[in-house]
Design an enzyme around this catalytic site. Structure first.
Site, PDB file in Angstrom:
ATOM      1  N   THR A   1     -12.344  -8.582  -0.864  1.00  0.00           N
ATOM      2  CA  THR A   1     -12.030  -7.223  -1.316  1.00  0.00           C
ATOM      3  C   THR A   1     -11.024  -6.583  -0.366  1.00  0.00           C
ATOM      4  O   THR A   1     -10.294  -5.678  -0.752  1.00  0.00           O
ATOM      5  CB  THR A   1     -13.302  -6.347  -1.404  1.00  0.00           C
ATOM      6  OG1 THR A   1     -14.070  -6.558  -0.217  1.00  0.00           O
ATOM      7  CG2 THR A   1     -14.135  -6.702  -2.615  1.00  0.00           C
TER       8      THR A   1
ATOM      9  N   LYS B   1     -11.691  -9.499   8.600  1.00  0.00           N
ATOM     10  CA  LYS B   1     -12.815  -9.981   7.790  1.00  0.00           C
ATOM     11  C   LYS B   1     -13.795 -10.636   8.743  1.00  0.00           C
ATOM     12  O   LYS B   1     -13.456 -10.881   9.902  1.00  0.00           O
ATOM     13  CB  LYS B   1     -12.343 -10.988   6.744  1.00  0.00           C
ATOM     14  CG  LYS B   1     -11.427 -12.084   7.313  1.00  0.00           C
ATOM     15  CD  LYS B   1     -10.871 -12.999   6.243  1.00  0.00           C
ATOM     16  CE  LYS B   1      -9.664 -12.460   5.538  1.00  0.00           C
ATOM     17  NZ  LYS B   1      -9.913 -12.053   4.149  1.00  0.00           N
ATOM     18  N   ARG B   2     -15.001 -10.951   8.266  1.00  0.00           N
ATOM     19  CA  ARG B   2     -15.936 -11.658   9.126  1.00  0.00           C
ATOM     20  C   ARG B   2     -15.311 -12.969   9.624  1.00  0.00           C
ATOM     21  O   ARG B   2     -14.470 -13.564   8.959  1.00  0.00           O
ATOM     22  CB  ARG B   2     -17.237 -11.954   8.371  1.00  0.00           C
ATOM     23  CG  ARG B   2     -18.153 -10.773   8.264  1.00  0.00           C
ATOM     24  CD  ARG B   2     -18.536 -10.233   9.636  1.00  0.00           C
ATOM     25  NE  ARG B   2     -19.427 -11.131  10.318  1.00  0.00           N
ATOM     26  CZ  ARG B   2     -20.734 -10.970  10.407  1.00  0.00           C
ATOM     27  NH1 ARG B   2     -21.321  -9.908   9.878  1.00  0.00           N
ATOM     28  NH2 ARG B   2     -21.494 -11.851  11.035  1.00  0.00           N
TER      29      ARG B   2
ATOM     30  N   HIS C   1     -22.668 -13.915  -4.883  1.00  0.00           N
ATOM     31  CA  HIS C   1     -21.497 -13.571  -4.064  1.00  0.00           C
ATOM     32  C   HIS C   1     -20.991 -14.727  -3.224  1.00  0.00           C
ATOM     33  O   HIS C   1     -20.122 -14.528  -2.373  1.00  0.00           O
ATOM     34  CB  HIS C   1     -21.811 -12.424  -3.104  1.00  0.00           C
ATOM     35  CG  HIS C   1     -22.087 -11.130  -3.772  1.00  0.00           C
ATOM     36  ND1 HIS C   1     -21.120 -10.193  -4.002  1.00  0.00           N
ATOM     37  CD2 HIS C   1     -23.239 -10.617  -4.268  1.00  0.00           C
ATOM     38  CE1 HIS C   1     -21.659  -9.137  -4.599  1.00  0.00           C
ATOM     39  NE2 HIS C   1     -22.949  -9.376  -4.773  1.00  0.00           N
TER      40      HIS C   1
ATOM     41  N   LYS D   1      -7.666  -3.952  -0.880  1.00  0.00           N
ATOM     42  CA  LYS D   1      -7.371  -2.748  -0.092  1.00  0.00           C
ATOM     43  C   LYS D   1      -5.967  -2.845   0.504  1.00  0.00           C
ATOM     44  O   LYS D   1      -5.211  -1.868   0.534  1.00  0.00           O
ATOM     45  CB  LYS D   1      -8.402  -2.581   1.036  1.00  0.00           C
ATOM     46  CG  LYS D   1      -9.802  -2.304   0.538  1.00  0.00           C
ATOM     47  CD  LYS D   1     -10.889  -2.558   1.584  1.00  0.00           C
ATOM     48  CE  LYS D   1     -12.244  -2.685   0.895  1.00  0.00           C
ATOM     49  NZ  LYS D   1     -13.308  -3.238   1.756  1.00  0.00           N
TER      50      LYS D   1
ATOM     51  N   LYS E   1     -12.942 -18.981   6.197  1.00  0.00           N
ATOM     52  CA  LYS E   1     -11.896 -17.957   6.104  1.00  0.00           C
ATOM     53  C   LYS E   1     -10.664 -18.361   6.918  1.00  0.00           C
ATOM     54  O   LYS E   1      -9.604 -17.778   6.790  1.00  0.00           O
ATOM     55  CB  LYS E   1     -12.431 -16.608   6.564  1.00  0.00           C
ATOM     56  CG  LYS E   1     -13.546 -16.058   5.663  1.00  0.00           C
ATOM     57  CD  LYS E   1     -14.045 -14.712   6.159  1.00  0.00           C
ATOM     58  CE  LYS E   1     -15.246 -14.189   5.407  1.00  0.00           C
ATOM     59  NZ  LYS E   1     -14.924 -13.585   4.101  1.00  0.00           N
TER      60      LYS E   1
END
Ligand code: 26Q
Length: 746
Positions: free
Chosen positions: A593, A486-487, A306, A597, A492
């Site tokens: 993911t 998100k984290r 992952h 969504k 990111k």
């Protein structure tokens, strides 16, 4: 009849019950119904072994999957109760950090829905992911309590012995039913330390990390910044795998020499990968030769990767194995000998020169499948990150692009959109997500466009109400909702979003008048020991205050940092989103993911060509997505050459300089902390490991275009429709069917 079931559960009058009492009644009724649902079964079985299952609240999910939601709601209403209060009362099991854990939960939902013979195996953490509390614009952590009221967790009589070093422990199995949609049910089996002692927890999330006979399953991933934290994490993995294997071997004890014909163990990232060694050991103890055991195990285990971040690839000192069970060491050495016969390349060895065991190496050499979680991710694994392994085992590597369960992320969380879709294309999409494609035919239909925009507005109002009631936050629903949830991680690039916000502030102060107000939402937890991530949170919270207190700026913008972002908050935020921020540095986000969504709920993606964004773009077409930034091959090359110098961007681009320097402006220093702000400022200029500045100009340009496009409401609605209609591929039912077809074959 539900009515009778509800009324017969308790002698007490429903009308006079408290919310807590009604909750217990509803819980019992739903659980009784679940008992009647058939369990998945079959000869061959997959065990999804994972250190995380981020399942979220279960009550609504279960009532809806059973088709009794409306009925229960009506009975409660007649008796003076609101079903949403009861739903609110349901605790959220936060047994995961983020994407990987949520994926495991979506997978169980799809396994049950498709009726695949599979179960989840994991740990019963007493406190899930920490609860995030903001104090003075800083993240602090407190324990997340979810087991204090009777809920979905069922205690079983199954107890296994687990020996860790010279400590003898007992592992008890707990169960949570996982209900499929119009389908069967399966079970999530969570193992717990029988001698756990919750009183060990002190202030915040502090606890005695040494006492593993009391603390082993207290917390999800305790601190891994210290040696004791690491050893505890290792012991957790061992406990999980040992317990899970006891269950698997007991269930299949008559077919051990043909285990691979009856069992697949899907290893969710490397966290459960010591199953390879422990299963070899267990088979040997039951009379199987080492060679045969290796063969059986290699045909039983399959591994999912992952992450491409080197720092997340686990390695454990061999003496950790020794401390837990000295008999594992000779097995590891024999496995290393096997590896050496297959390749002498240092990159694929199991044990390195520092006597560290490479867990991905273990999982790849001794399994029959290794998969990545999005096309680009798998390609990067094969061509660069795990190239030497892929060259050795070209047929083992495969891609399984992630997916999400449309039950939770469309049907339950956005009921308005769901019924509207039904009214136009029927309800086939509930069983076969790709049937959503029929909705694309309505993209130019004015009435449908108007409805889709109206639903978005009403979901914004739902979010506004929720934030007002639970967090005392007021928002403007006539604003563009730009959302990054998100984290918190530098790759990111929440900090890139932040630089855009600062740049916009400076432009407004310079006289620029945006055509519409924008609300920048963030929802994000930082690992407790991740200092720069916490500095980014601090900066955003400080900026948020500055904007809120500035009459001019607040006409055009607001920052809302949603405290303690979790599955429940996601269910409110996602349906309300206009712009989905997926801005990771290309090559770093394995899949994502949340991006799926959000598109499913009619948000347009603003993103880099990273992870599953690439496939989202392929499905919606480039007119219906906002892509910016450098491509992954270019980024990978920068890393190889080590030639990215953030200071050059800072020195040569006055806009970048102004935005970065704003962090340490008098205004910021007056509202925030110098330590945090100066550290982040310094990081931007001297390091910026995830190359924020390389994409700044392009990001600003494309984001401005995106916000301007929002004003053409008809065209925007058309893009929303295309996104919804093409989300079907990203259903976890498709992903699970792919796993089953190519890997599990159950
Ligand atoms: C490793 C070593 C020590 C301590 C902790 C860890 C650790 C813990 C959690 C390493 C990784 C994780 C979680 C990773 C994760 O959530 N990855 C995400 O998986 C999603 C599902 O495949 C992807 O969509 C995301 O892109 C990926 O980041």
């Amino acid at each position: 009849m539900i009515r009778n079931e509800i009324l017969s559960v308790s002698d007490k009058d429903l009308k006079s019950m408290s919310t807590a009492e009604v909750y217990e009644v509803v819980l019992e009724v739903v659980q009784n119904r679940i008992k009647e649902v058939e369990h998945v079964k079959g000869d061959r079985k997959v065990y999804y072994m994972s250190a995380e299952f981020l399942i979220g609240k279960l009550l609504t999910n279960n009532m809806m999957n059973l088709g009794i939601y409306d009925e229960i709601g009506a009975v409660l209403k007649e008796n003076g109760h609101d079903i949403s209060d009861i739903e609110g009362f349901d605790p959220e099991p936060s047994l995961g950090n983020g994407g990987l854990g949520r994926l495991a939960a979506c997978f169980l939902d799809s396994i049950a829905t498709l009726g695949i013979n599979g179960e989840g195996l994991g740990l019963n953490y007493h406190f899930g992911l920490f609860k995030q509390v903001f104090r003075n614009h800083l993240q602090t952590e407190t324990k997340d309590v979810w087991l204090d009221i009777p809920s979905w967790l069922r205690k079983t009589d199954v107890v296994y012995p687990v020996q860790i070093g010279d400590v003898s422990l007992k592992s008890r199995m707990y169960e949570i039913d996982v209900l499929g949609y119009r389908g069967k049910k399966t079970t999530l089996r969570l193992f717990d330390l029988e001698s756990i002692d919750e009183t060990l927890v002190g202030e915040g999330i502090r606890f005695d990390q040494e006492a593993i006979d009391k603390n082993l399953t207290l917390f999800l991933y305790p601190d891994d910044s210290t040696e004791t934290g690491l050893r505890l994490r290792f012991a957790q993995q061992y406990f999980m795998v040992k317990s899970g294997l006891s269950y698997i071997l007991e269930s299949h004890k008559d077919v051990l020499t043909e285990l691979h014909k009856h069992v697949v163990i899907q290893i969710n990232d490397t966290h459960p990968s010591m199953v390879v060694v422990l299963l070899i050991q267990a088979l040997q103890e039951r009379g199987v030769s080492f060679e045969d055991a290796v063969e059986i195990v290699s045909n039983t285990c399959a591994y999912t990767n992952h992450t491409i971040l080197a720092e997340a690839l686990e390695t454990w000192p061999i003496n950790y194995f020794e401390a837990v069970d000295a008999d594992l060491v000779p097995i590891l050495h024999k496995l290393q000998d096997i590896v050496a016969t297959r390749s002498t390349d240092p990159k694929v060895q199991l044990i390195d020169e520092n006597n560290k065991v490479h867990m991905a190496s273990l999982a790849i050499h001794f399994s029959f499948s290794t998969n990545g979680v999005a096309a680009l991710h798998t390609e990067i694994l094969v061509k660069s990150e795990l190239k030497e392994f892929a060259d050795l085992y070209p047929t083992r590597f495969n891609n399984k692009t992630n997916g999400i369960t449309f039950r939770r992320w469309l049907q339950f969380s956005n009921r308005e959109l769901t019924s509207f879709l039904e009214s136009r294309i029927g309800d086939e999409f509930k069983d076969e997500a790709t049937a959503l494609k029929a909705f694309e035919a309505f993209k130019d239909d004015k009435e449908v466009q108007d409805s889709i925009l109206a639903i978005k507005t009403s979901q914004k109002e739902r979010l506004a109400k929720h934030l007002a009631a639970t967090k005392n936050i007021t928002i403007n629903t006539n604003s563009i909702f730009d959302i990054q949830i998100k984290r918190l991680h530098e790759y990111k690039r929440q900090q890139l979003n932040m630089l855009y916000i600062i740049d916009l502030m400076l432009r407004i102060r310079d006289g620029y008048k945006p055509s519409r107000h924008v609300t920048f939402f963030f929802g994000s937890k930082a690992a407790p020991a991740y200092i720069i991530a916490k500095d980014i949170i601090h900066s955003l919270l400080t900026l948020s205050e500055i904007i809120a207190n500035d009459k001019e700026l607040s006409q055009y913008m607001q920052i809302v940092f949603v405290e303690n972002y979790n599955v429940t908050e996601a269910e409110y935020l996602i349906p309300a989103c206009d712009v989905s921020e997926q801005i990771s540095l290309a090559s770093k986000e394995a899949s994502g993911t949340g991006n799926m969504k959000l598109m499913l709920n009619g948000a347009l993606t603003l993103g880099t060509l990273d992870g599953a964004n690439v496939e989202i773009k392929d499905h919606v077409g480039e007119d219906n997505i906002y892509i910016f930034g450098k491509h992954s091959d270019e980024i990978i090359e920068h890393y190889e050459k080590a030639d990215y110098v953030s200071r050059e961007y800072y020195d040569n681009d006055p806009r970048i300089k102004a935005a970065v320097d704003f962090l340490i402006s008098d205004e910021m220093l007056a509202a925030g902390n110098k330590d945090n702000l100066a550290r982040l400022h310094h990081e931007f200029i001297t390091k910026d490991w995830f190359m924020t500045l390389i994409d700044f100009e392009d990001y600003v340009t494309v984001k401005d275009t995106c916000f301007n496009d929002y004003e053409d409401r008809a065209t925007w609605a058309k893009k929303m429709i295309v996104n919804i209609a093409n989300a079907g591929f990203f259903s976890s039912d498709r992903t699970i069917a792919d796993y089953n077809r190519d890997i599990w074959k159950v």
